[in-house]
Scaffold this motif. Structure first.
Motif, PDB file in Angstrom:
ATOM      1  N   HIS A 156       5.951  -1.013  -6.529  1.00  0.00           N
ATOM      2  CA  HIS A 156       5.438  -0.329  -5.331  1.00  0.00           C
ATOM      3  C   HIS A 156       6.557   0.355  -4.544  1.00  0.00           C
ATOM      4  O   HIS A 156       6.326   1.395  -3.920  1.00  0.00           O
ATOM      5  CB  HIS A 156       4.656  -1.302  -4.442  1.00  0.00           C
ATOM      6  CG  HIS A 156       5.460  -2.440  -3.891  1.00  0.00           C
ATOM      7  ND1 HIS A 156       6.032  -3.410  -4.696  1.00  0.00           N
ATOM      8  CD2 HIS A 156       5.798  -2.776  -2.615  1.00  0.00           C
ATOM      9  CE1 HIS A 156       6.666  -4.290  -3.942  1.00  0.00           C
ATOM     10  NE2 HIS A 156       6.541  -3.919  -2.683  1.00  0.00           N
ATOM     11  N   LEU A 201       6.715   4.229  -3.900  1.00  0.00           N
ATOM     12  CA  LEU A 201       6.905   4.700  -2.528  1.00  0.00           C
ATOM     13  C   LEU A 201       8.010   5.754  -2.468  1.00  0.00           C
ATOM     14  O   LEU A 201       7.851   6.805  -1.820  1.00  0.00           O
ATOM     15  CB  LEU A 201       7.247   3.509  -1.635  1.00  0.00           C
ATOM     16  CG  LEU A 201       7.686   3.812  -0.204  1.00  0.00           C
ATOM     17  CD1 LEU A 201       6.614   4.553   0.559  1.00  0.00           C
ATOM     18  CD2 LEU A 201       8.073   2.504   0.512  1.00  0.00           C
ATOM     19  N   ARG A 206       6.680   8.937  -3.959  1.00  0.00           N
ATOM     20  CA  ARG A 206       5.670   9.550  -3.088  1.00  0.00           C
ATOM     21  C   ARG A 206       6.331  10.264  -1.908  1.00  0.00           C
ATOM     22  O   ARG A 206       5.961  11.398  -1.556  1.00  0.00           O
ATOM     23  CB  ARG A 206       4.709   8.465  -2.588  1.00  0.00           C
ATOM     24  CG  ARG A 206       3.682   8.925  -1.573  1.00  0.00           C
ATOM     25  CD  ARG A 206       2.627   9.810  -2.196  1.00  0.00           C
ATOM     26  NE  ARG A 206       1.717  10.308  -1.169  1.00  0.00           N
ATOM     27  CZ  ARG A 206       1.967  11.351  -0.375  1.00  0.00           C
ATOM     28  NH1 ARG A 206       3.098  12.031  -0.485  1.00  0.00           N
ATOM     29  NH2 ARG A 206       1.070  11.723   0.531  1.00  0.00           N
ATOM     30  N   ASP A 230       0.860  -1.189   0.000  1.00  0.00           N
ATOM     31  CA  ASP A 230       0.000   0.000   0.000  1.00  0.00           C
ATOM     32  C   ASP A 230       0.893   1.234   0.000  1.00  0.00           C
ATOM     33  O   ASP A 230       1.427   1.633   1.029  1.00  0.00           O
ATOM     34  CB  ASP A 230      -0.891  -0.042   1.242  1.00  0.00           C
ATOM     35  CG  ASP A 230      -1.697   1.233   1.459  1.00  0.00           C
ATOM     36  OD1 ASP A 230      -1.647   2.149   0.597  1.00  0.00           O
ATOM     37  OD2 ASP A 230      -2.355   1.341   2.509  1.00  0.00           O
ATOM     38  N   VAL A 231       1.087   1.828  -1.171  1.00  0.00           N
ATOM     39  CA  VAL A 231       2.059   2.920  -1.303  1.00  0.00           C
ATOM     40  C   VAL A 231       1.707   4.091  -0.405  1.00  0.00           C
ATOM     41  O   VAL A 231       2.588   4.646   0.281  1.00  0.00           O
ATOM     42  CB  VAL A 231       2.165   3.366  -2.781  1.00  0.00           C
ATOM     43  CG1 VAL A 231       3.010   4.625  -2.913  1.00  0.00           C
ATOM     44  CG2 VAL A 231       2.748   2.240  -3.630  1.00  0.00           C
ATOM     45  N   GLU A 232       0.455   4.479  -0.368  1.00  0.00           N
ATOM     46  CA  GLU A 232       0.076   5.635   0.450  1.00  0.00           C
ATOM     47  C   GLU A 232       0.303   5.344   1.930  1.00  0.00           C
ATOM     48  O   GLU A 232       0.848   6.169   2.671  1.00  0.00           O
ATOM     49  CB  GLU A 232      -1.389   6.003   0.198  1.00  0.00           C
ATOM     50  CG  GLU A 232      -1.848   7.267   0.915  1.00  0.00           C
ATOM     51  CD  GLU A 232      -1.050   8.510   0.541  1.00  0.00           C
ATOM     52  OE1 GLU A 232      -0.860   9.372   1.425  1.00  0.00           O
ATOM     53  OE2 GLU A 232      -0.586   8.613  -0.621  1.00  0.00           O
ATOM     54  N   GLY A 233      -0.094   4.159   2.375  1.00  0.00           N
ATOM     55  CA  GLY A 233       0.091   3.806   3.779  1.00  0.00           C
ATOM     56  C   GLY A 233       1.557   3.689   4.155  1.00  0.00           C
ATOM     57  O   GLY A 233       1.990   4.213   5.193  1.00  0.00           O
ATOM     58  N   SER A 234       2.351   3.007   3.326  1.00  0.00           N
ATOM     59  CA  SER A 234       3.774   2.847   3.652  1.00  0.00           C
ATOM     60  C   SER A 234       4.517   4.171   3.543  1.00  0.00           C
ATOM     61  O   SER A 234       5.509   4.390   4.255  1.00  0.00           O
ATOM     62  CB  SER A 234       4.420   1.768   2.777  1.00  0.00           C
ATOM     63  OG  SER A 234       4.218   2.019   1.412  1.00  0.00           O
ATOM     64  N   ALA A 235       4.043   5.083   2.688  1.00  0.00           N
ATOM     65  CA  ALA A 235       4.648   6.425   2.635  1.00  0.00           C
ATOM     66  C   ALA A 235       4.372   7.176   3.935  1.00  0.00           C
ATOM     67  O   ALA A 235       5.283   7.795   4.514  1.00  0.00           O
ATOM     68  CB  ALA A 235       4.098   7.206   1.445  1.00  0.00           C
ATOM     69  N   ARG A 236       3.135   7.126   4.403  1.00  0.00           N
ATOM     70  CA  ARG A 236       2.807   7.791   5.673  1.00  0.00           C
ATOM     71  C   ARG A 236       3.604   7.182   6.820  1.00  0.00           C
ATOM     72  O   ARG A 236       4.077   7.892   7.713  1.00  0.00           O
ATOM     73  CB  ARG A 236       1.307   7.695   5.945  1.00  0.00           C
ATOM     74  CG  ARG A 236       0.469   8.583   5.025  1.00  0.00           C
ATOM     75  CD  ARG A 236      -1.013   8.286   5.185  1.00  0.00           C
ATOM     76  NE  ARG A 236      -1.470   8.491   6.552  1.00  0.00           N
ATOM     77  CZ  ARG A 236      -2.518   7.872   7.102  1.00  0.00           C
ATOM     78  NH1 ARG A 236      -3.203   6.966   6.395  1.00  0.00           N
ATOM     79  NH2 ARG A 236      -2.866   8.116   8.343  1.00  0.00           N
ATOM     80  N   ASP A 251       8.266  13.368  -3.120  1.00  0.00           N
ATOM     81  CA  ASP A 251       7.333  14.448  -3.453  1.00  0.00           C
ATOM     82  C   ASP A 251       6.837  15.145  -2.191  1.00  0.00           C
ATOM     83  O   ASP A 251       6.680  16.367  -2.157  1.00  0.00           O
ATOM     84  CB  ASP A 251       6.134  13.897  -4.242  1.00  0.00           C
ATOM     85  CG  ASP A 251       6.486  13.538  -5.676  1.00  0.00           C
ATOM     86  OD1 ASP A 251       7.590  13.905  -6.135  1.00  0.00           O
ATOM     87  OD2 ASP A 251       5.656  12.859  -6.340  1.00  0.00           O
ATOM     88  N   GLU A 252       6.580  14.354  -1.154  1.00  0.00           N
ATOM     89  CA  GLU A 252       6.111  14.922   0.108  1.00  0.00           C
ATOM     90  C   GLU A 252       7.195  15.772   0.780  1.00  0.00           C
ATOM     91  O   GLU A 252       6.928  16.848   1.308  1.00  0.00           O
ATOM     92  CB  GLU A 252       5.663  13.798   1.040  1.00  0.00           C
ATOM     93  CG  GLU A 252       5.313  14.231   2.458  1.00  0.00           C
ATOM     94  CD  GLU A 252       4.018  15.024   2.540  1.00  0.00           C
ATOM     95  OE1 GLU A 252       3.861  15.767   3.535  1.00  0.00           O
ATOM     96  OE2 GLU A 252       3.170  14.916   1.628  1.00  0.00           O
TER      97      GLU A 252
END
Length: 339
Positions: A123, A127, A130, A53-59, A133-134
């Motif tokens: 992924h 990641l 992502r 889960d790219v969004e979850g692992s990024a967070r 970028d953040e």
């Protein structure tokens, strides 16, 4: 290619031996179960499902940012690469990553793809993008890979049981050596891909090689460290062998940064190898069971031993799941405050 932010990051400058205003600080497993914010993000999902889960692992990767760390390391596992080569794993409590079909025979080895395409770990690439970028260049992003010895132990199903690994290597030397070679080449390509995608540095983890005899280390660990580090270039390279007893071999690996354990004397290592940078080596046990004041004292002692340059503050290995948040806060704030 690596972007223009590289030359300003504190960690990159320290790794390259440049003058720094203070040693940078981060910690292995800084994104992990010890942190309630990480637990909220993960929300009980199985490890590999969450990692995909790219969004979850990024967070999750970004959780430690609020403490003031000087680098973000991506959240995934060293078994990501063999997974992409055709060996699925399941993370079992108390046992760690367990292969669905362990590599035990020549036929097993032959089904292991020696050249997994970047799409097979898309992924991880997503990641990295992502998180970069953040961060917008505010912090460097570290990637990592497992060294062939440690990854091979998981692939054959022995893990940290070094005696079981020895028995397998003696019984199936062609399979064992072929596995190490295949993993080495794939690791080089994996790291090169992530470097081209903008990783600022990488760490090569050989978690179980510290249990080898010198002869075994010279056959199964050191040559592969040197091969990977020599061929995956363009960013600072960090070598970690958990409590590695053969510091001379580690320092001869080609890595700019050597990660030290509690068995090492940081000041003595700096004196003997003045052209290298060193990472570590506050004992994670102090963070787990000490008081914030004891943590601060340990950090100050480490800063004195580190000498202020060519030093990256870290632990002897990862943050334990039982570590109080207040102790991690004390660790980072004391490192940032300096002497």
């Amino acid at each position: 290619m690596p972007d223009s932010f590289h030359d300003k990051h504190l960690l990159v400058r320290a790794a390259n031996g440049e003058r720094v205003e203070r040693p940078p600080v981060w910690a292995m497993r800084q994104a992990g179960r010890w942190d309630p914010e990480f637990q909220k993000v993960r929300a009980g999902k199985p490890f590999y499902e969450f990692s995909a889960d790219v969004e979850g692992s990024a967070r999750a990767s970004l959780c430690p940012r609020r403490f003031g760390v000087d680098a973000i390391i991506l959240f995934y596992d060293i078994t990501t690469l063999p997974f992409s080569m055709g060996v699925p794993f399941e993370l079992q409590p108390g046992a760690g990553p367990v292969p669905d079909r362990p590599i035990r025979t020549r036929a097993d080895l032959d089904r292991l793809n020696p050249n997994p395409q970047p799409e097979s770990y898309a992924h991880i690439r997503a990641l990295l993008k992502r998180v970069k970028d953040e961060l917008q260049g505010d912090l460097p992003v570290l990637v990592f890979a497992g060294a062939p010895f440690t990854v091979a132990t998981y692939c054959i199903g022995t893990g940290k049981d070094v005696d079981a690994t020895r028995r397998f290597a003696a019984e199936e030397p062609a399979v064992w050596n072929g596995l190490l070679e295949r993993l080495s080449g794939a690791t080089v390509r994996f790291l090169r891909t992530l470097i081209a995608d903008g990783a600022d540095a990488y760490q090569l983890f050989d978690s179980w090689a510290g249990g080898l005899s010198l002869d075994e280390y010279d056959r199964w660990a050191h040559p592969f460290h040197a091969d990977i580090i020599t061929r995956a270039t363009g960013v600072p390279r960090i070598l970690f062998v958990k409590e590695g007893p053969y510091l001379d071999r580690m320092c001869d690996s080609g890595a700019e940064v050597i990660s030290l354990g509690s068995v090492h004397d940081l000041a003595a290592a700096r004196q003997k190898y003045p052209n290298l940078a060193f990472q570590g080596n506050v004992d994670e046990e102090i963070l787990r069971s000490g008081t914030p004041e004891q943590v601060r004292d340990a950090v100050k002692a480490c800063l004195r031993a580190g000498g202020g340059e060519r030093h990256i503050m870290n632990l002897n290995h990862g943050v334990d799941k039982g570590t109080p948040v207040a102790n991690f806060e004390a660790y980072v704030s004391a490192a940032r405050a300096g002497l």
